[in-house]
Design a protein around this motif. Structure first.
Motif, PDB file in Angstrom:
ATOM      1  N   ARG A   1       0.813  -1.216   0.000  1.00  0.00           N
ATOM      2  CA  ARG A   1       0.000   0.000   0.000  1.00  0.00           C
ATOM      3  C   ARG A   1       0.850   1.271   0.000  1.00  0.00           C
ATOM      4  O   ARG A   1       0.413   2.307  -0.512  1.00  0.00           O
ATOM      5  N   ASP A   2       2.058   1.216   0.539  1.00  0.00           N
ATOM      6  CA  ASP A   2       2.918   2.411   0.560  1.00  0.00           C
ATOM      7  C   ASP A   2       3.347   2.816  -0.850  1.00  0.00           C
ATOM      8  O   ASP A   2       3.659   3.985  -1.099  1.00  0.00           O
ATOM      9  N   LYS A   3       3.368   1.849  -1.772  1.00  0.00           N
ATOM     10  CA  LYS A   3       3.762   2.140  -3.149  1.00  0.00           C
ATOM     11  C   LYS A   3       2.562   2.304  -4.083  1.00  0.00           C
ATOM     12  O   LYS A   3       2.737   2.605  -5.266  1.00  0.00           O
ATOM     13  N   ASN A   4       1.359   2.111  -3.549  1.00  0.00           N
ATOM     14  CA  ASN A   4       0.161   2.118  -4.381  1.00  0.00           C
ATOM     15  C   ASN A   4      -0.024   3.467  -5.089  1.00  0.00           C
ATOM     16  O   ASN A   4       0.071   4.521  -4.466  1.00  0.00           O
ATOM     17  N   ARG A   5      -0.285   3.419  -6.387  1.00  0.00           N
ATOM     18  CA  ARG A   5      -0.410   4.651  -7.160  1.00  0.00           C
ATOM     19  C   ARG A   5      -1.180   4.391  -8.446  1.00  0.00           C
ATOM     20  O   ARG A   5      -1.308   3.236  -8.893  1.00  0.00           O
ATOM     21  N   PHE A   6      -1.691   5.472  -9.040  1.00  0.00           N
ATOM     22  CA  PHE A   6      -2.228   5.422 -10.395  1.00  0.00           C
ATOM     23  C   PHE A   6      -1.151   5.920 -11.354  1.00  0.00           C
ATOM     24  O   PHE A   6      -0.438   6.884 -11.067  1.00  0.00           O
ATOM     25  N   TYR A   7      -1.056   5.249 -12.462  1.00  0.00           N
ATOM     26  CA  TYR A   7      -0.045   5.554 -13.470  1.00  0.00           C
ATOM     27  C   TYR A   7      -0.775   5.895 -14.770  1.00  0.00           C
ATOM     28  O   TYR A   7      -1.515   5.068 -15.307  1.00  0.00           O
ATOM     29  N   ILE A   8      -0.614   7.132 -15.251  1.00  0.00           N
ATOM     30  CA  ILE A   8      -1.350   7.622 -16.412  1.00  0.00           C
ATOM     31  C   ILE A   8      -0.389   7.923 -17.551  1.00  0.00           C
ATOM     32  O   ILE A   8       0.606   8.634 -17.371  1.00  0.00           O
ATOM     33  N   ILE A   9      -0.671   7.358 -18.719  1.00  0.00           N
ATOM     34  CA  ILE A   9       0.085   7.629 -19.939  1.00  0.00           C
ATOM     35  C   ILE A   9      -0.793   8.455 -20.872  1.00  0.00           C
ATOM     36  O   ILE A   9      -1.950   8.104 -21.119  1.00  0.00           O
ATOM     37  N   SER A  10      -0.265   9.560 -21.391  1.00  0.00           N
ATOM     38  CA  SER A  10      -0.990  10.381 -22.357  1.00  0.00           C
ATOM     39  C   SER A  10      -0.016  10.802 -23.450  1.00  0.00           C
ATOM     40  O   SER A  10       1.172  10.488 -23.396  1.00  0.00           O
ATOM     41  N   TYR A  11      -0.535  11.518 -24.446  1.00  0.00           N
ATOM     42  CA  TYR A  11       0.323  11.938 -25.549  1.00  0.00           C
ATOM     43  C   TYR A  11       0.200  13.438 -25.747  1.00  0.00           C
ATOM     44  O   TYR A  11      -0.912  13.977 -25.894  1.00  0.00           O
ATOM     45  N   ASP A  12       1.339  14.125 -25.733  1.00  0.00           N
ATOM     46  CA  ASP A  12       1.402  15.570 -25.929  1.00  0.00           C
ATOM     47  C   ASP A  12       1.621  15.863 -27.418  1.00  0.00           C
ATOM     48  O   ASP A  12       2.684  15.565 -27.968  1.00  0.00           O
ATOM     49  N   TYR A  13       0.608  16.453 -28.067  1.00  0.00           N
ATOM     50  CA  TYR A  13       0.712  16.736 -29.495  1.00  0.00           C
ATOM     51  C   TYR A  13       1.772  17.800 -29.798  1.00  0.00           C
ATOM     52  O   TYR A  13       2.458  17.743 -30.827  1.00  0.00           O
ATOM     53  N   GLU A  14       1.881  18.785 -28.905  1.00  0.00           N
ATOM     54  CA  GLU A  14       2.842  19.868 -29.141  1.00  0.00           C
ATOM     55  C   GLU A  14       4.280  19.376 -29.033  1.00  0.00           C
ATOM     56  O   GLU A  14       5.133  19.702 -29.865  1.00  0.00           O
ATOM     57  N   LYS A  15       4.569  18.581 -27.997  1.00  0.00           N
ATOM     58  CA  LYS A  15       5.932  18.101 -27.781  1.00  0.00           C
ATOM     59  C   LYS A  15       6.220  16.805 -28.526  1.00  0.00           C
ATOM     60  O   LYS A  15       7.364  16.364 -28.595  1.00  0.00           O
TER      61      LYS A  15
END
Length: 481
Positions: A217-231
């Protein structure tokens, strides 16, 4: 003269009493004639285009478009011809004047994804190839989702636990705006994937959960991948669960406030029971803006939710069903208590029948709706319990749960009072401050219908189209407030 005045006052009082005791909201119900369907037929309620309600039928070897007028009388029927009679319909996106079908089929070892735009009469006006890929056939998850304004469609596939194949298609301009492959590492897709979404600018988001276990639980997290059109590169964001373990969760992109929001339930000791709610948000352009807030259930609310006194401040058998975004950046989280049980019955009716003659059957219980109105700072604005009791057997709960209609000032939760042929459609009318009103609006026996409210389509602020399936017959019901 005095007697006349007294009688007038009494008449006025009686009129006022009648006026305010009469329901303000009346409904009109229009039901179509029945159409025969088979068990393997599918259909999509497209919506209202050019004063007609359109229904798309996906049959075993053909496609058909039906149009209905405002009284749900059939206006016309047209065959829709696609390149392949066994094409898989991914989504149908409608606008004021036309609709677009995005579908996929195999051809000579390749997977073709096509888009076809049709006018209100069902004639094709534009076509485009979304993608053409080799038929590799080793994807663990294949799915799609649509932006809030229905302009962008995100089509995605996971190649085992190593890569995401993502396509974003602009329905309005009929063109592919993104076709990328994202590498993923140290993820078990079947276990860690939560959901995907796309915003009104066509930016995709893939949300995973890492280490959602009490032992980590100490490491529990949400991990979100998205795409930046500008960069022109993929972005990664980690949102810590601050030592908590989530029970159920949903995410939604808030296009008005330009932020990702999530809300859900967390647990303490028992994996089968939630002990509180949490709310998180972050500006997708600045990961440092992320916030997450946790609040335990109030004991009085737990008693109302489970219907009895208890020593535990937890609620079991509950799932997050909807997130309704508020203009201020907060959210209304809608949860529902539900459970199902499998039972084994012998096809031969013999308790000593061999195992191969056993069939599994299911009991479905869909019960109270739990509402949590949450401020942008994570604090509770109000909560409430909308009571209902739904029970069915062996029907995949198709007639259970509810349909949510959005209006500018309130929300309408429509549901079947009982899961049987002769039942009543009830509604809870919920205001922005939590005030509620319960109404009975329709008896299904009147028009011989069994309404699948979970498949309903809202076509205006005061109007919805609801499908009815009964004895291999399909009808459409138009509900107008």
């Amino acid at each position: 003269m005095r007697d006349i005045k007294i009688r007038w006052n009494l008449l006025l009082a009686a009129y006022c009493l009648l006026l305010f005791s009469t329901p303000i909201f009346a409904q009109e119900i229009f039901v179509s004639e029945s159409s025969s369907i088979r068990n393997d037929d599918a259909y999509v309620i497209i919506g209202k285009i050019d004063e007609h309600i359109l229904l798309f039928l996906d049959k075993a070897d053909s496609y058909e478009l039906k149009a209905y007028d405002e009284e749900m009388k059939e206006a016309w029927t047209k065959d829709i011809v696609l390149e392949n009679k066994r094409a898989k319909i991914l989504t149908i996106s409608e606008s004021k004047d036309d609709f677009t079908i995005i579908y996929r089929y195999n051809k000579r070892g390749k997977i073709l994804t096509q888009a076809r735009r049709f006018d209100a009469k069902g004639f094709i006006v534009e076509k485009d190839t979304v993608s053409m890929l080799p038929n590799r056939g080793f994807y663990s998850i294949e799915d799609h989702t649509v932006s809030e304004d229905r302009r962008f469609v995100l089509i995605y596939e996971f190649e085992f636990n190593t890569r995401i194949h993502a396509i974003v298609y602009d329905v309005q301009n009929m063109k592919t705006v993104l076709h990328k492959v994202f590498s993923i590492n140290d993820l078990d897709v079947d276990r860690d994937f939560v959901e995907a979404t796309v915003d009104n600018k066509g930016k995709p988001y893939f949300i995973f959960s890492k280490d959602n276990r009490r032992t980590k639980r100490d490491k529990n997290r949400f991990y979100i991948i998205s795409y930046d059109y500008e960069k022109q590169f993929a972005e990664e964001v980690n949102v810590s669960m601050s030592g908590r373990v989530w029970f159920d969760v949903q995410f939604k992109y808030d296009n008005l406030n330009e932020q990702m929001v999530g809300a859900g339930l967390f647990l303490d000791k028992r994996y089968t029971e939630a002990t509180g709610y949490f709310y998180l948000k972050f500006d997708t352009k600045n990961a440092d803006t992320q916030e997450i807030h946790f609040h335990d259930f109030d004991p009085k609310f737990v008693v109302r939710a489970i219907g009895k006194e208890t020593k535990h401040r937890s609620i079991g058998e509950v799932s997050v069903r909807d997130l309704v975004l508020r203009q201020d950046g907060g959210v209304l989280m809608v949860a529902e208590r539900n459970r199902f049980y499998s039972r084994t019955g012998s096809m031969l009716g013999n308790a000593y029948a061999p195992i191969e003659n056993q069939s599994f059957r299911m009991d479905y219980h869909y019960e109270d709706i739990l509402l949590f109105a949450i401020h942008p700072d994570g604090k509770l604005h109000w909560n409430d319990v909308l009571q209902k009791r739904q029970f069915s057997q062996d029907d995949d709960a198709r007639f259970s749960s509810y349909f949510l209609m959005h209006t500018p000032r309130s929300l309408r939760f429509l549901y079947n009072d009982e899961i049987r042929y002769k039942t009543t459609i009830n509604e809870y009318l919920v205001g922005i401050t939590g005030n509620q009103e319960r109404n009975s609006i329709y008896n299904t026996e009147t028009n011989d219908v069994s309404l699948l409210l979970r498949k309903a389509k809202q076509v205006a602020a005061n109007e919805a189209i609801i499908a009815s399936e009964r004895r291999s017959n399909l009808k459409l019901t138009r509900l107008v407030y």
